[in-house]
Design an enzyme around this catalytic site. Sequence first.
Site, PDB file in Angstrom:
ATOM      1  N   LEU A 171       0.807  -1.211   0.000  1.00 54.80           N
ATOM      2  CA  LEU A 171       0.000   0.000   0.000  1.00 54.80           C
ATOM      3  C   LEU A 171       0.845   1.268   0.000  1.00 54.80           C
ATOM      4  O   LEU A 171       1.786   1.401   0.782  1.00 54.80           O
ATOM      5  CB  LEU A 171      -0.941   0.015   1.211  1.00 54.80           C
ATOM      6  CG  LEU A 171      -2.016  -1.072   1.231  1.00 54.80           C
ATOM      7  CD1 LEU A 171      -2.840  -0.990   2.510  1.00 54.80           C
ATOM      8  CD2 LEU A 171      -2.931  -0.955   0.008  1.00 54.80           C
ATOM      9  N   CYS A 172       0.476   2.183  -0.861  1.00 51.02           N
ATOM     10  CA  CYS A 172       1.196   3.451  -1.004  1.00 51.02           C
ATOM     11  C   CYS A 172       1.255   4.235   0.301  1.00 51.02           C
ATOM     12  O   CYS A 172       2.275   4.860   0.616  1.00 51.02           O
ATOM     13  CB  CYS A 172       0.507   4.289  -2.085  1.00 51.02           C
ATOM     14  SG  CYS A 172       1.096   5.992  -2.219  1.00 51.02           S
ATOM     15  N   PHE A 173       0.173   4.204   1.078  1.00 53.65           N
ATOM     16  CA  PHE A 173       0.131   5.040   2.277  1.00 53.65           C
ATOM     17  C   PHE A 173       0.918   4.448   3.440  1.00 53.65           C
ATOM     18  O   PHE A 173       0.957   5.032   4.521  1.00 53.65           O
ATOM     19  CB  PHE A 173      -1.317   5.350   2.653  1.00 53.65           C
ATOM     20  CG  PHE A 173      -1.867   6.505   1.850  1.00 53.65           C
ATOM     21  CD1 PHE A 173      -1.927   7.776   2.388  1.00 53.65           C
ATOM     22  CD2 PHE A 173      -2.266   6.319   0.540  1.00 53.65           C
ATOM     23  CE1 PHE A 173      -2.383   8.851   1.639  1.00 53.65           C
ATOM     24  CE2 PHE A 173      -2.737   7.382  -0.222  1.00 53.65           C
ATOM     25  CZ  PHE A 173      -2.794   8.656   0.332  1.00 53.65           C
TER      26      PHE A 173
END
Length: 242
Positions: free
Chosen positions: A133-135
Site C-alpha cells: 500500500l502506497c500510504f
Amino acid sequence: MARTLRLLPFATADGATNMAADEALLVSAAAGIASLRFYTWTEPTLSLGYFQPAEARAATPGVPWVRRSTGGAAILHHHELTYALALPPAAEWHTGEPWVCRMHHLLRDELADAGLTAKAVLCGEEQKLGEVLCFLDQTAGDLLVEGSKVAGSAQRKWKGALLQHGSILLWRSPHAPHLAGINDFAGRELVAAPQLAARLAGRVAVAAGCAVETDDWTPLERARTAKIRAEKYADPTWNGKR
C-alpha cells in the site's frame, strides 16, 4: 495573454472511468490545455501502480481494482478526495518546486488554516512501513499528520506533458482501518470534499501564476475517455498484465 487552468466539474465515478478520464486529460495537456479536476469514487477501489504485479490486489480482498497509468504502490480509494493535474509541456508550467511537493505544500497550508498541523517528508526521512500500500510507503514530499501519511501523488509524462494525480485521505476506510485520514486526526470533518477541492484549486492558481476558469469536458475528451476506458482500464486483460 495570461495562462489559464481549466477547473473541471467535481465528479464521482468508478475506477476505470476515473483512470481513463485522467489519461484523456494528459492527451489534452500535450495539445496545450492545462486542466485540474477533483473527484471521488462510486465504491471502494484499489488502484495498483503501473508496474505492480496483479497479485498485489490481495491486500484488500473483495475490493474492485484497477491499474493506474502512473507508478508507485497500491492505493485504497474510499473516503478520500482525489485530484488530477494535467499540464502542457511549456516551460512556464514547470518552474519552481516540483509539482508533487508543491501540491502537498498547498494542502499543508490549507490544513493549517483549518487547524490541523501537517508536515512533508524530507529527504533522509523516508521509511517503508509496508510492501503493497502506497500510504505505508513514506517518500520525500509525502504529507504526514502525526507521523501517518495522509496525502501522496504520482506522475506520468507523455510528449512533454505532465499528469499528476494524488489522494488525500479524509477518513479511515474499513478496508484499511490502519490508515487514518485528516478528519480522523482532527476528530471532526475539517471541510467537505467539494469545498476542499475549491480551496485547493484557488491555491494552485496562485502557485502557478495563472487564472482558473470553471469549464466542462469537450465532446472529444468525453469520447476519448470512453475509448480509453474500454480499451484499457475496464479490460481485465490489461489490468492483469503484470
